[in-house]
Design an enzyme around this catalytic site. Structure first.
Site, PDB file in Angstrom:
ATOM      1  N   LYS A  11       0.816  -1.218   0.000  1.00 44.00           N
ATOM      2  CA  LYS A  11       0.000   0.000   0.000  1.00 44.00           C
ATOM      3  C   LYS A  11       0.859   1.281   0.000  1.00 44.00           C
ATOM      4  CE  LYS A  11      -4.088  -2.026   2.252  1.00 44.00           C
ATOM      5  NZ  LYS A  11      -4.956  -1.950   3.466  1.00 44.00           N
ATOM      6  N   TYR A  51     -12.548  -2.025  -3.671  1.00 47.58           N
ATOM      7  CA  TYR A  51     -13.115  -1.994  -2.322  1.00 47.58           C
ATOM      8  C   TYR A  51     -14.642  -1.882  -2.319  1.00 47.58           C
ATOM      9  CZ  TYR A  51      -8.520  -1.753  -0.039  1.00 47.58           C
ATOM     10  OH  TYR A  51      -7.257  -2.036   0.450  1.00 47.58           O
ATOM     11  N   PHE A  59     -15.421   4.127   7.122  1.00 45.61           N
ATOM     12  CA  PHE A  59     -14.051   4.400   6.701  1.00 45.61           C
ATOM     13  C   PHE A  59     -13.872   4.376   5.188  1.00 45.61           C
ATOM     14  CE2 PHE A  59     -14.375  -0.178   7.575  1.00 45.61           C
ATOM     15  CZ  PHE A  59     -13.869  -0.735   6.397  1.00 45.61           C
ATOM     16  N   ARG A  87      -2.362 -14.056   4.293  1.00 50.77           N
ATOM     17  CA  ARG A  87      -3.167 -13.367   5.321  1.00 50.77           C
ATOM     18  C   ARG A  87      -2.525 -13.558   6.698  1.00 50.77           C
ATOM     19  NH1 ARG A  87      -7.308  -9.792   4.054  1.00 50.77           N
ATOM     20  NH2 ARG A  87      -8.356 -10.397   5.976  1.00 50.77           N
ATOM     21  N   THR A  93      -6.048  -6.801  10.732  1.00 51.17           N
ATOM     22  CA  THR A  93      -6.277  -5.533  10.025  1.00 51.17           C
ATOM     23  C   THR A  93      -5.770  -4.339  10.836  1.00 51.17           C
ATOM     24  OG1 THR A  93      -8.243  -6.492   9.011  1.00 51.17           O
ATOM     25  CG2 THR A  93      -8.059  -4.089   8.954  1.00 51.17           C
ATOM     26  N   ARG A 104       2.151  -6.440   9.475  1.00 52.53           N
ATOM     27  CA  ARG A 104       1.495  -5.326  10.164  1.00 52.53           C
ATOM     28  C   ARG A 104       1.988  -5.203  11.604  1.00 52.53           C
ATOM     29  NH1 ARG A 104      -4.466  -6.760   7.578  1.00 52.53           N
ATOM     30  NH2 ARG A 104      -4.292  -5.421   5.721  1.00 52.53           N
ATOM     31  N   ASN A 114      -2.054   0.221   7.097  1.00 52.97           N
ATOM     32  CA  ASN A 114      -1.624  -1.108   7.548  1.00 52.97           C
ATOM     33  C   ASN A 114      -0.823  -1.863   6.493  1.00 52.97           C
ATOM     34  OD1 ASN A 114      -3.673  -1.689   5.820  1.00 52.97           O
ATOM     35  ND2 ASN A 114      -4.957  -2.773   7.294  1.00 52.97           N
ATOM     36  N   HIS A 117      -2.226  -5.313   1.420  1.00 58.87           N
ATOM     37  CA  HIS A 117      -3.509  -5.963   1.136  1.00 58.87           C
ATOM     38  C   HIS A 117      -3.235  -7.375   0.654  1.00 58.87           C
ATOM     39  CE1 HIS A 117      -7.477  -6.817  -0.579  1.00 58.87           C
ATOM     40  NE2 HIS A 117      -6.801  -7.343  -1.586  1.00 58.87           N
ATOM     41  N   GLU A 128      -9.918 -10.021  -7.862  1.00 60.32           N
ATOM     42  CA  GLU A 128      -8.925  -8.947  -7.697  1.00 60.32           C
ATOM     43  C   GLU A 128      -7.766  -9.082  -8.691  1.00 60.32           C
ATOM     44  OE1 GLU A 128      -7.897  -9.107  -3.543  1.00 60.32           O
ATOM     45  OE2 GLU A 128      -9.907  -8.482  -2.917  1.00 60.32           O
TER      46      GLU A 128
HETATM   47  P1  IDP Z   1      -8.089  -6.372   5.434  1.00 60.50           P
HETATM   48  O1  IDP Z   1      -7.211  -5.456   4.609  1.00 60.50           O
HETATM   49  O2  IDP Z   1      -7.342  -6.885   6.649  1.00 60.50           O
HETATM   50  O3  IDP Z   1      -8.751  -7.458   4.629  1.00 60.50           O
HETATM   51  P2  IDP Z   1     -10.703  -5.041   5.479  1.00 60.50           P
HETATM   52  O4  IDP Z   1     -11.668  -5.165   6.601  1.00 60.50           O
HETATM   53  O5  IDP Z   1     -11.002  -5.738   4.200  1.00 60.50           O
HETATM   54  O6  IDP Z   1      -9.247  -5.458   6.048  1.00 60.50           O
HETATM   55  O7  IDP Z   1     -10.537  -3.482   5.189  1.00 60.50           O
HETATM   56  C1  IDP Z   1      -9.868  -3.026   4.031  1.00 60.50           C
HETATM   57  C2  IDP Z   1      -8.934  -1.912   4.428  1.00 60.50           C
HETATM   58  O8  IDP Z   1      -9.703  -0.791   4.891  1.00 60.50           O
HETATM   59  C3  IDP Z   1      -7.999  -2.224   5.612  1.00 60.50           C
HETATM   60  O9  IDP Z   1      -6.850  -2.949   5.230  1.00 60.50           O
HETATM   61  C4  IDP Z   1      -7.680  -0.845   6.122  1.00 60.50           C
HETATM   62  O10 IDP Z   1      -6.684  -0.195   5.321  1.00 60.50           O
HETATM   63  C5  IDP Z   1      -9.012  -0.119   5.953  1.00 60.50           C
HETATM   64  N1  IDP Z   1      -9.867  -0.212   7.153  1.00 60.50           N
HETATM   65  C6  IDP Z   1     -10.565  -1.277   7.585  1.00 60.50           C
HETATM   66  N2  IDP Z   1     -11.248  -1.012   8.710  1.00 60.50           N
HETATM   67  C7  IDP Z   1     -10.966   0.284   8.991  1.00 60.50           C
HETATM   68  C8  IDP Z   1     -11.370   1.169  10.055  1.00 60.50           C
HETATM   69  O11 IDP Z   1     -12.131   0.801  10.945  1.00 60.50           O
HETATM   70  N3  IDP Z   1     -10.845   2.424  10.023  1.00 60.50           N
HETATM   71  C9  IDP Z   1     -10.010   2.867   9.032  1.00 60.50           C
HETATM   72  N4  IDP Z   1      -9.611   2.067   8.024  1.00 60.50           N
HETATM   73  C10 IDP Z   1     -10.081   0.797   8.000  1.00 60.50           C
HETATM   74 MG    MG Z   2     -10.185  -7.299   3.094  1.00 60.49          MG
END
Ligand code: IDP
Ligand code: MG
Length: 150
Positions: A11, A51, A59, A87, A93, A104, A114, A117, A128
């Site tokens: 990212k 997304y 968010f 993963r 996350t 992370r 974080n 992805h 994807e």
């Molecule tokens: P993942 O990347 O671990 O699969 P997802 O829930 O799919 O997590 O969320 C996608 C991305 O959105 C996360 O990697 C993070 O960058 C962002 N994100 C997820 N939840 C939040 C939040 O509560 N606040 C701010 N950003 C978030």
């Molecule tokens: Mg995800």
């Protein structure tokens, strides 16, 4: 063990922080095979497709702004159970909750920023990968060390 493919994005925060090398290095050292890789700047339309599942969440707007803010590195990574393996290597996350030893957990302190992805299921991986690469761009090849890895 049957091989799987997953989409990985290093990212914008990780690129800005000079962490392309350490992250790619972890993926290589694990034994996973990189079968496609490019640097690009994700535009708004692509970010919204990527997304789509998060549309409507609190968010979402800030996530789209973040992922389109600066260049990323996109990869297709292949190996046994590559989706779950990646993963697990990524960690939770919210980087504050991610275990030490994960990407992370070792490099991050934020839920949004974080670093990486990784696709979360075979269906997501297929969807994807097709968003970022043509079939021709995803290579099929063997490394001489592969028989020693899996
Ligand atoms: P993942 O990347 O671990 O699969 P997802 O829930 O799919 O997590 O969320 C996608 C991305 O959105 C996360 O990697 C993070 O960058 C962002 N994100 C997820 N939840 C939040 C939040 O509560 N606040 C701010 N950003 C978030
Ligand atoms: Mg995800």
């Amino acid at each position: 063990m049957s091989s799987e493919r997953t989409l990985v994005i290093i990212k914008p925060d990780a690129v800005q922080r000079g962490l392309i090398g350490p992250i790619v290095s972890r993926i290589e050292r694990r034994g996973l095979r990189i079968v496609a890789m490019k640097m690009m700047h994700i535009d708004r339309a692509l970010a919204e497709r990527h997304y789509a599942e998060h549309k409507g969440k609190s968010f979402y707007a800030s996530l789209i702004a973040f992922i389109t803010a600066a260049p990323v590195v996109v990869m297709v990574v292949e190996g046994p159970q590559a989706i779950t393996t990646l993963r697990t290597m990524m960690g939770k996350t919210n980087a504050l909750e991610a275990a030490p030893g994960t990407i992370r957990g070792d490099f991050g302190l934020s839920t949004q920023h974080n670093l990486i992805h990784g696709s979360d299921s075979p269906a997501s991986a297929a969807r994807e990968i097709a968003l970022y690469f043509t079939d021709e761009e995803v290579l099929t090849y063997e490394r001489s060390i592969d028989p020693w890895i899996a």
